[in-house]
Design a protein around this motif. Structure first.
Motif, short mmCIF file in Angstrom:
data_model
loop_
_atom_site.label_atom_id
_atom_site.label_comp_id
_atom_site.label_asym_id
_atom_site.label_seq_id
_atom_site.Cartn_x
_atom_site.Cartn_y
_atom_site.Cartn_z
N ARG A 42 54.55 28.73 43.40
CA ARG A 42 53.21 28.16 43.23
C ARG A 42 52.76 27.42 44.49
N MET B 110 47.02 30.84 40.20
CA MET B 110 48.25 30.06 40.09
C MET B 110 48.98 30.36 38.78
N LEU B 111 48.25 30.53 37.70
CA LEU B 111 48.87 30.88 36.42
C LEU B 111 49.46 32.28 36.48
N GLU C 201 35.05 29.08 40.50
CA GLU C 201 35.45 27.90 39.74
C GLU C 201 36.85 28.03 39.13
N HIS C 202 37.18 29.22 38.64
CA HIS C 202 38.46 29.40 37.97
C HIS C 202 39.47 30.20 38.79
N THR C 203 39.08 30.70 39.95
CA THR C 203 39.96 31.58 40.71
C THR C 203 41.30 30.93 41.04
N ARG C 204 41.27 29.73 41.56
CA ARG C 204 42.53 29.06 41.95
C ARG C 204 43.46 28.89 40.76
N SER C 205 42.95 28.36 39.66
CA SER C 205 43.82 28.13 38.49
C SER C 205 44.28 29.45 37.88
N ASP C 206 43.41 30.46 37.84
CA ASP C 206 43.80 31.77 37.31
C ASP C 206 44.90 32.39 38.16
N ASP D 95 49.51 28.17 46.71
CA ASP D 95 48.55 27.12 47.03
C ASP D 95 48.25 27.09 48.53
N LEU E 150 43.56 37.34 32.97
CA LEU E 150 43.13 36.58 34.15
C LEU E 150 42.63 37.44 35.30
N SER F 190 52.69 32.11 38.34
CA SER F 190 53.71 31.52 37.47
C SER F 190 54.26 32.54 36.48
#
Length: 151
Positions: free
Chosen positions: A39, A66-67, A59-64, A43, A128, A70
């Motif tokens: 992760r 990263m998930l 808006e959601h690209t980074r969190s999507d 990042d 995602l 994972s």
């Protein structure tokens, strides 16, 4: 998944890829902390892609992303016998997350079932990303999740 699974033929990934991309890769051995290290690599990759390639991360690209990292690394860690490789590649239009591992068993994509314990990783990744492929390769298998970026 089948021998090779890909998205629909009319998707935007079918064009010829650019030869100029930002590429980072790292091998993990399954020791404790590997998922956090993967992760952290993702990042740093996203930070460089934004700064150097002026990629617009929605808006959601980074969190999507990263998930997805994972989940894919967790699966490689859990189901392969040996090291696995995480490769991140991208430009201003798209990002791909690829994991190579030594297992030739392709992932199983179950039907959604909130009562089922476990087995939701690939279901999450499919939800995602814009495209997911899984195929056997000489070293085992390759799983690739691709994300289109805002322009």
């Amino acid at each position: 998944m089948n021998e090779q699974a890909t998205s629909r033929p009319d998707d935007p990934f079918c064009g010829s890829p650019s030869s100029e991309v930002l590429l980072v890769a790292e091998v993990f051995d399954g020791e404790p902390g590997c998922i956090a290290l993967a992760r952290a690599l993702a990042d740093r990759f996203l930070a460089r892609l934004s700064a150097e390639w002026l990629a617009v991360l929605g808006e959601h690209t980074r969190s999507d992303l990263m998930l997805a990292v994972s989940e894919l690394v967790t699966n490689a860690d859990r189901y392969s016998h040996g090291p696995y490789l995480l490769e991140l590649e991208g430009d201003a239009r798209r990002i791909s997350v690829t994991v190579y591992d030594s297992s030739t068993a392709l992932p199983v994509l179950y039907s959604p079932d909130p009562a089922r314990l476990g087995g939701h990783g690939m279901e999450i990744v499919v939800a995602l990303c814009d495209r997911l492929t899984a195929e056997r390769v000489p070293v085992g298998k390759r799983i690739r999740a691709e994300f289109m970026l805002s322009t």
